[in-house]
Design an enzyme around this catalytic site. Structure first.
Site, PDB file in Angstrom:
ATOM      1  N   ASP A 382      48.512  30.965  47.145  1.00  0.00           N
ATOM      2  CA  ASP A 382      47.331  31.584  46.550  1.00  0.00           C
ATOM      3  C   ASP A 382      46.313  30.471  46.276  1.00  0.00           C
ATOM      4  O   ASP A 382      46.649  29.279  46.324  1.00  0.00           O
ATOM      5  CB  ASP A 382      47.747  32.292  45.256  1.00  0.00           C
ATOM      6  CG  ASP A 382      46.575  32.932  44.543  1.00  0.00           C
ATOM      7  OD1 ASP A 382      45.723  33.526  45.213  1.00  0.00           O
ATOM      8  OD2 ASP A 382      46.505  32.823  43.308  1.00  0.00           O
ATOM      9  N   THR A 384      43.263  30.813  43.617  1.00  0.00           N
ATOM     10  CA  THR A 384      42.824  30.770  42.224  1.00  0.00           C
ATOM     11  C   THR A 384      44.015  30.627  41.284  1.00  0.00           C
ATOM     12  O   THR A 384      44.923  31.460  41.281  1.00  0.00           O
ATOM     13  CB  THR A 384      42.038  32.048  41.879  1.00  0.00           C
ATOM     14  OG1 THR A 384      40.958  32.190  42.812  1.00  0.00           O
ATOM     15  CG2 THR A 384      41.491  31.965  40.465  1.00  0.00           C
ATOM     16  N   GLU A 460      35.661  37.329  33.911  1.00  0.00           N
ATOM     17  CA  GLU A 460      34.977  38.077  32.855  1.00  0.00           C
ATOM     18  C   GLU A 460      34.788  37.220  31.612  1.00  0.00           C
ATOM     19  O   GLU A 460      33.748  37.285  30.955  1.00  0.00           O
ATOM     20  CB  GLU A 460      35.761  39.348  32.520  1.00  0.00           C
ATOM     21  CG  GLU A 460      35.715  40.400  33.611  1.00  0.00           C
ATOM     22  CD  GLU A 460      36.356  41.712  33.185  1.00  0.00           C
ATOM     23  OE1 GLU A 460      37.090  41.709  32.171  1.00  0.00           O
ATOM     24  OE2 GLU A 460      36.121  42.741  33.840  1.00  0.00           O
ATOM     25  N   THR A 637      44.059  34.426  49.903  1.00  0.00           N
ATOM     26  CA  THR A 637      43.233  34.581  48.707  1.00  0.00           C
ATOM     27  C   THR A 637      42.430  35.864  48.757  1.00  0.00           C
ATOM     28  O   THR A 637      42.115  36.384  49.831  1.00  0.00           O
ATOM     29  CB  THR A 637      42.286  33.372  48.545  1.00  0.00           C
ATOM     30  OG1 THR A 637      41.440  33.576  47.424  1.00  0.00           O
ATOM     31  CG2 THR A 637      41.420  33.189  49.786  1.00  0.00           C
ATOM     32  N   GLY A 638      42.093  36.360  47.602  1.00  0.00           N
ATOM     33  CA  GLY A 638      41.221  37.523  47.505  1.00  0.00           C
ATOM     34  C   GLY A 638      39.758  37.141  47.465  1.00  0.00           C
ATOM     35  O   GLY A 638      38.884  38.012  47.373  1.00  0.00           O
ATOM     36  N   ARG A 728      40.009  37.759  51.251  1.00  0.00           N
ATOM     37  CA  ARG A 728      39.890  39.158  50.838  1.00  0.00           C
ATOM     38  C   ARG A 728      41.167  39.943  51.131  1.00  0.00           C
ATOM     39  O   ARG A 728      41.118  41.092  51.538  1.00  0.00           O
ATOM     40  CB  ARG A 728      38.710  39.824  51.549  1.00  0.00           C
ATOM     41  CG  ARG A 728      37.351  39.182  51.326  1.00  0.00           C
ATOM     42  CD  ARG A 728      36.914  39.264  49.879  1.00  0.00           C
ATOM     43  NE  ARG A 728      35.479  39.041  49.726  1.00  0.00           N
ATOM     44  CZ  ARG A 728      34.895  38.777  48.560  1.00  0.00           C
ATOM     45  NH1 ARG A 728      35.619  38.707  47.457  1.00  0.00           N
ATOM     46  NH2 ARG A 728      33.590  38.597  48.486  1.00  0.00           N
TER      47      ARG A 728
END
EC number: 7.6.2.1
Length: 941
Positions: A382, A384, A460, A637-638, A728
């Site tokens: 991954d 992050t 956030e 990764t997203g 993504r």
């Protein structure tokens, strides 16, 4: 879909329909322990084989040795395994007993009563006080907060340390505690499942509480077992799932054991030895019967009868089967389990892998696969929180085409942005408003008066803190009313609906009513690929697209902010559809996504935020070292493509041009993906023989098409490529990529730090979790957990390599010493009439494995052929482990030949006769010599 109907506060119905709250994690009971444990142990081929040998030895006519020589070790091994299982199960029983006997408050016949947790039934109303543990899965119906909210800590459930807010259903709003004692109704919910993020149910209260209105329930209306009530005086809820039927109980279970490459090889070698043994037994059995009929019957002292029983021809072959059974060492499993446990302890005790910053030591949760660390070929990671620190810092933004933070390097200190805030620039104010309230953040007031934000997402948290520094301070959240302080003015917004973020939607929206002017707004934030297509027609988004690309080139994470004003009739029409979708029990998530899409259109794109996530210390050096060791890296990764590429360059995943080359696989249709994939494959085939660093980049959309329609071509690409960047991607796609590489017979290691990495970690041959800021979900699901990514280098190069070397020696040595003693018995048979007589007595045979040859086993646990410093500085040494050079059929053949050579050298009839050794002292002398010789290979390596 099966449903469950929970009748609130109706003790008779609930006790009859569903189980009580007794928790049981035990594997055995007192009555079934012995048969069940023996059944499990005898499910293994090796144990079945030794049981057969032990039973044959009970036949006195054929056994060449005392049956105790096999029954003793066999019973010892079974007893050790059974004792370990019994001890583990007893500890589970004590843990269950402690949980079951905890005291909880429930309402019975309108009165609060103290009972044990195991006596709670479905439908009971359970009362909790602050800091109480939730005893079962509850639907929240009341709290001490007038707004109907409470806070829970879910660390024991999902590993996330931030507090989460839960709210009571709208049907229970305004009910006083006295009425809660008498409440009646029914909850329609799904049958028990283990999905802790979903609860699609409906509640209907009976009159006089409410007039039979249907009230939808979600996971935000629940308190799940093992969570803790925090910052709330009291809360109460209806038990919907109890005992082992809770979501936590359904998630429990023993993971499937992982078979290492070395274990698979040992199984193959064991099979080969078994076949060799059968051949030897057949040859010696036939020879023995021939010698018996031709020579033995002539000898007066043998006393063979002229006519024997019908099974006489089987006696000698069976004797040799018993005599040769020691070819397969009965002690190998115990020895390997023992040393593997020690390897795991070495990892736990390694101070070099202790992270002082987070007070996190390395932990080996799986004690059986340490040697696989030395054979890793692909690492899937991954980004992050794994490669980066997951400490988000708001750095830049672009609002209405104006770039902030480019000159100063930090938007929060940019004079232009500060002036725009002071002058109440409407676009900037709306942008900050979206940052401040379009989230799931919970503001908590400290005693000092300052505000601490509890956020489930680090993005956030960064956005809300940045908005606060720009004078848009998120003050308070009372039920659905949000309070924001902007330059001393208190602004209030009522949250009408929340359109939650999902990995498929990749955006989040809230519908709010401005309490100052009663206007209704839709506020949205999300990935550029999902927000920009929703822009209103005629809006110029070219500048925003350039901003996204520019920020991505800097390795920054980007989010787009958008809004639009809603007409009241438009909102009310949509709200009815949203409530209908929210109350369905079948495909609720899919229907909600469809309804959300009806509202998220014609958006006014306000701008783009850019957040920095810094690399962890030592990440580039670690990746470079492991790549030099022959390990390939894939980043899953997203995040968006350009951001991932920049991070990959910084991490030494890929080399910059001209040494490196990136090949993009893009497309939204099957034809586009097919052409792109063929082009990349052609380039890979051409450059595979060149010393050029080539990597391919694919996004989630193209990846889904490739895996579904062009799996063979994508598999070929995976074989050709050392490096890949997959952007993504969803959690399920991460697991699919691991499965793809495993199907190519590669040993895979997956590493991540968040709940979205759990499936990938569990699917890989080796799962490594990082104890990060996203909680402990990944670390708990993994085989190994570490504090930082840089410790992966030492885990693989030092512990993995040492474990492989030691296990390779120990397994082959175990076969060697067993073959050695067996070959002596076989050679002895040629001077004992091929009768299957044992040269050694039973006590000596038992002591041979346990005492005489135990020193090399103990020494191998601490064996270091090279120093740790040498291994870390020369990672290429790992090539031998990856290729399986120390344990394979050819190396095993060498050990096999060595045992034959040593037997031939030892067993010389002429030497024995020349030394005039007596027949009585011969076996003892041979056993001493054999024990010494069998230890020689260890000290020759």
């Amino acid at each position: 879909m099966k449903k469950r109907y929970v009748y609130i506060n109706d003790n008779d119905l609930s006790e009859d329909l569903y189980c009580d709250n007794r928790i049981s994690n035990r594997k055995y009971t007192f009555l079934n322990f012995l048969p069940k444990n023996l059944s499990e142990q005898f499910s293994r081929f090796m144990n079945q084989y030794f049981l057969l040998i032990a039973c044959l030895q009970l036949w006195s006519l054929i056994t060449p040795v005392n049956p105790a020589s096999t029954w003793g070790p066999l019973l010892f091994i079974f007893a050790v395994s059974a004792t370990k299982e019994a001890w583990d199960d007893y500890n589970r029983y004590l843990s269950d007993k402690f949980a079951n006997e905890k005291q909880v408050w429930v309402v019975k016949q309108g009165v609060k009563t103290h009972i044990q947790a195991q006596e709670v039934h479905v439908g009971n109303i359970v009362w909790l006080r602050e800091n109480d543990e939730v005893p079962c899965d509850l639907v929240l119906i009341g709290t001490s907060d007038p707004q109907g909210t409470c806070y829970i800590e879910t660390a024991a459930l999902d590993g996330e340390t931030d507090l989460k807010m839960r709210v009571i259903p709208s049907a229970c709003m305004g009910l006083v505690p006295e009425l809660l004692h008498k409440i009646k109704g029914v909850i329609e919910c799904p049958s028990p499942d283990k999905d802790i993020r979903r609860f699609d149910a409906n509640m209907r209260l009976f009159p006089p509480f409410i007039d039979n209105d249907l009230c939808p329930l979600t996971i935000n209306n629940t308190l799940l077992q093992s969570c803790y009530l925090r910052n709330t005086e009291w809360a109460c809820g209806v038990a919907v799932y109890t005992g082992n039927e809770t979501k936590l109980g359904m998630s429990r279970g023993i993971p499937e054991p992982k078979l290492t490459a070395m274990d698979a090889m040992i199984d193959k070698l064991t099979g080969a030895i078994f076949l060799f043994q059968i051949v030897v037994v057949i040859v010696l059995g036939i020879s023995g019967n021939v010698w018996k009929d031709s020579e033995a019957r002539k000898q007066w002292y043998v006393l063979y009868p002229n006519e024997g029983p019908w099974y006489e021809l089987l006696v000698i072959p069976l004797r040799f089967e018993l005599l040769c059974s020691i070819m397969i060492p009965i002690s190998i499993k115990v020895s390997l389990d023992l040393v593997k446990s020690m390897y795991a302890k070495f990892i736990d005790w390694d101070k070099e892998m202790y992270d002082q910053q987070t007070d996190t030591p390395a932990l080996a949760a799986n004690t059986a696969i340490s040697e696989d660390l030395g054979q890793v070929e692909y690492i899937l990671t991954d980004k992050t929180g794994t490669l980066t620190e997951n400490r988000m810092i708001f750095k830049k933004c672009c609002i209405n085409g104006i770039f902030y933070g480019n000159e100063s390097g930090d938007a929060l200190t940019d004079v232009e942005l500060l002036n725009a805030v002071d002058s109440h620039n409407p676009d900037v104010i709306r942008f900050l408003t979206v940052m401040a309230i379009c989230n799931t953040v919970i503001p908590m007031k400290r005693k000092s008066g300052t505000i601490l934000y509890k956020a489930q997402s680090q993005d956030e948290d960064a956005l809300v803190n940045a908005a606060a520094q720009l004078h848009m301070v998120f003050l308070n959240k009372n039920a659905n009313v949000l309070e924001v302080n902007f330059n001393g003015v208190i602004l209030k917004y009522e949250v009408l609906d929340t359109l939650e973020f999902t990995s498929d939607r990749k955006r989040m929206s809230v519908v709010v009513k401005d309490c100052q002017n009663e206007k209704i707004f839709l506020l949205s934030k999300g990935a550029d690929e999902t927000i920009l297509p929703c822009a209103s027609s005629g809006q110029q988004i070219r500048t925003l697209t350039e901003a996204v690309e520019q920020y991505a080139q800097l390795g920054l994470r980007t989010l787009c902010m958008a809004w639009r004003e809603l007409r009241e009739d438009e909102y009310h029409e949509w709200s009815l559809m949203f409530k209908e979708a929210n109350s369905t029990l079948v495909d609720r998530e899919w229907k909600l996504a469809e309804v959300c899409q009806r509202l998220e259109h014609d958006l006014v794109i306000l701008g783009v935020s850019a957040i920095e996530d810094r690399l962890q210390d030592g990440v580039p050096e670690t990746i470079e070292t492991l790549r030099n060791a022959g390990i390939n890296f894939w980043m899953l990764t997203g995040d968006k493509q350009n951001t991932a590429i920049q991070i990959a360059l910084l991490c030494n995943f890929i080399s910059p041009e001209p040494k490196g080359q990136l090949l993009l696989i893009n497309g939204k249709t099957e034809d586009e993906v097919s052409r792109s994939l063929e082009r990349v494959l052609l380039t890979m085939r051409i450059t595979s023989s060149e010393p050029k660093d080539v990597a391919f980049v694919v996004d989630g959309w193209a990846l889904e098409i490739a895996l579904k329609h062009y799996r063979r071509a994508f598999t070929e690409l995976a074989i050709l490529s050392r490096t890949a960047i997959c952007c993504r991607v969803t959690p399920s796609q991460k697991a699919q990529l691991v499965e793809l590489l495993k199907s190519c017979d590669y040993r895979t290691l997956a590493i991540g730090d968040g709940g979205n990495d759990v499936r990938m970690i569990q699917t890989a041959d080796i799962g490594v979790g990082i104890s990060g800021r996203e909680g402990m979900q990944a670390a708990r699901a993994a085989d190994y957990s570490i504090g930082k990514f840089r410790f992966l280098k030492r885990l693989i190069l030092v512990h993995g390599r040492y474990s492989y070397n030691r296990t390779a020696f120990l397994s082959q040595y175990s076969f060697y010493k067993s073959l050695l003693i067996c070959f002596i018995q076989i050679l002895f048979s040629f001077i004992s009439g091929i009768s299957g007589t044992s040269l050694f007595n039973s006590v000596s045979l038992m002591a041979y494995n346990v005492f005489y040859t135990s020193i090399p086993v103990l020494a191998s646990v601490l064996d270091k052929d090279l120093s740790e410093k040498t291994v870390m500085q020369n990672p290429q040494i790992l090539f031998y482990c990856q290729a399986g050079r120390l344990l394979n059929p050819s190396t095993f053949a060498g050990w096999f030949g060595r045992s034959l050579f040593h037997v031939s050298a030892l067993f010389s009839v002429y030497l024995i006769r020349s030394l005039n050794i007596t027949q009585e002292s011969l076996p003892k002398l041979l056993m001493i010599i054999v024990s010494i010789v069998s230890c020689i290979p260890k000290f020759n390596l």
